[in-house]
Design an enzyme around this catalytic site. Sequence first.
Site, short mmCIF file in Angstrom:
data_model
loop_
_atom_site.label_atom_id
_atom_site.label_comp_id
_atom_site.label_asym_id
_atom_site.label_seq_id
_atom_site.Cartn_x
_atom_site.Cartn_y
_atom_site.Cartn_z
N GLY A 1 13.57 -6.56 -69.85
CA GLY A 1 13.73 -7.71 -70.74
C GLY A 1 13.90 -8.99 -69.96
O GLY A 1 14.64 -9.05 -68.99
N HIS A 2 13.16 -10.02 -70.36
CA HIS A 2 13.33 -11.35 -69.80
C HIS A 2 13.76 -12.29 -70.92
O HIS A 2 13.13 -12.33 -71.97
CB HIS A 2 12.03 -11.88 -69.19
CG HIS A 2 11.51 -11.09 -68.04
ND1 HIS A 2 12.31 -10.68 -67.01
CD2 HIS A 2 10.26 -10.66 -67.75
CE1 HIS A 2 11.56 -10.01 -66.13
NE2 HIS A 2 10.33 -9.98 -66.57
N GLN B 1 12.15 -4.70 -63.90
CA GLN B 1 13.32 -4.05 -63.28
C GLN B 1 13.65 -4.71 -61.93
O GLN B 1 13.57 -5.91 -61.85
CB GLN B 1 13.12 -2.53 -63.14
CG GLN B 1 13.06 -1.79 -64.45
CD GLN B 1 11.67 -1.81 -65.05
OE1 GLN B 1 10.67 -1.67 -64.38
NE2 GLN B 1 11.63 -2.00 -66.35
N LYS C 1 14.79 -13.21 -63.74
CA LYS C 1 13.43 -13.40 -63.24
C LYS C 1 12.61 -14.28 -64.17
O LYS C 1 11.73 -15.01 -63.73
CB LYS C 1 12.74 -12.05 -63.04
CG LYS C 1 13.37 -11.20 -61.94
CD LYS C 1 12.62 -9.90 -61.72
CE LYS C 1 12.77 -8.92 -62.84
NZ LYS C 1 14.15 -8.41 -63.00
#
Length: 428
Positions: A40-41, A223, A16
């Site tokens: 986490g990205h 998420q 994302k």
Amino acid sequence: MPAIVLIGAQWGDEGKGKATDLLGSRVDYVVKFNGGNNAGHTVVVGDEKYALHLLPSGILSPGVTPVIANGVVVDIEVLFHELEALSARGVDVSKLLVSANAHVITGYHRTLDRVTERFLGKRQIGTTGRGIGPTYADKINRVGIRMQDIFDENILRQKVEGALEQKNHLLVKVYNRRAIEVNEIVDELLGYAERLRPMVVDTGLELNRALDAGQTVLFEGGQATMLDVDHGTYPFVTSSNATAGGASTGSGVAPNRIDRVIAVVKAYTTRVGAGPFPTELHDEWGEFLRSRGFEFGTTTGRPRRTGWYDAPIARYSARVNGVTDFVLTKLDVLTGLEKIPVCVAYEVDGVRVDEVPVSQSDFHHAKPIYEEFEGWAEDITGARAFDDLPPAAQDYVLALEQMSGSRISAIGVGPDRDAIVVRHDLLT
């Protein structure tokens, strides 16, 4: 100008951050509306790699106002740690806004998360132990602490006392842990007050005014759909609404102001933590996907479970979220495979099922029904137009599009920021 929701279509980790970055130069606000620092990205900018956990990915886009909205639970220590780390690397973080109504993760939430998970034994859910679930539980039980409470010591103390009156009994008498002192929590939170004050605002009002002024707002979900507390693989889910509907409740922007819903889906499937996963691979192909895709959690470092693409899950996500566009990521990971299986349906007790079963038991026992597609050997990381892809890769994308319930508008072909093929404008 549009309000756009960007969510994950599988069990998270779909990429994302990359999709947000693709839109970043064309939006004015990027809003995180759910979750906490359990997501986490990873965003790659040139030679720089940024791992974000609590902050919206849009904080890396110059000119964008990043927002942590009311649906998020905030670990303030983590917030400032991430801001300081980005500042040290030259990123401007001065425009960040945080909702006065966002709930605060405290030390007792983290403690309860860890001891409760251990107490479950074999029934563990697979939480990150960061206090997310207990904080949402307090929110629903109306004993939570919000960001605005930190600016009123009397209210803060009353709320902490009320929360610990029950929780200390639980910690001491059930889990054999020490009681937590009220002053310990209050003093820690009060210590953040002056640093927080400039960024804590009525973010719902700010976002609605931005839309009234014709600015573009991107809502970035943490998420993913299959981890949504209502619509995911319950109880192996997160504690918030990670679907498109959560963007409204988590931000204070009404549903009728949302123009587009973009769902990010991997060219295969992964998940972290316990729970059903019909296409999961326990063989060399699972390890192939894990190693080639570097499938390790951004937040936890845990190896991700890997499997082939699951079309019924994509269709389910399209329906639940009202998806207008899919962004397909990590297509390059499949390069070199002679054949690529895709789950087109399930077998449950000897019966073919074309949609995700509503029964958790049925989904747990579902066996994937596969259709195979031709693979390709050519390097696709340099592709920037759909016609640049090998014919077999094009066929694979078109087949997934036909099965998944909405158009595939962009395709990730590598880890670099610009390694993406755009088929349709995501804003029109």
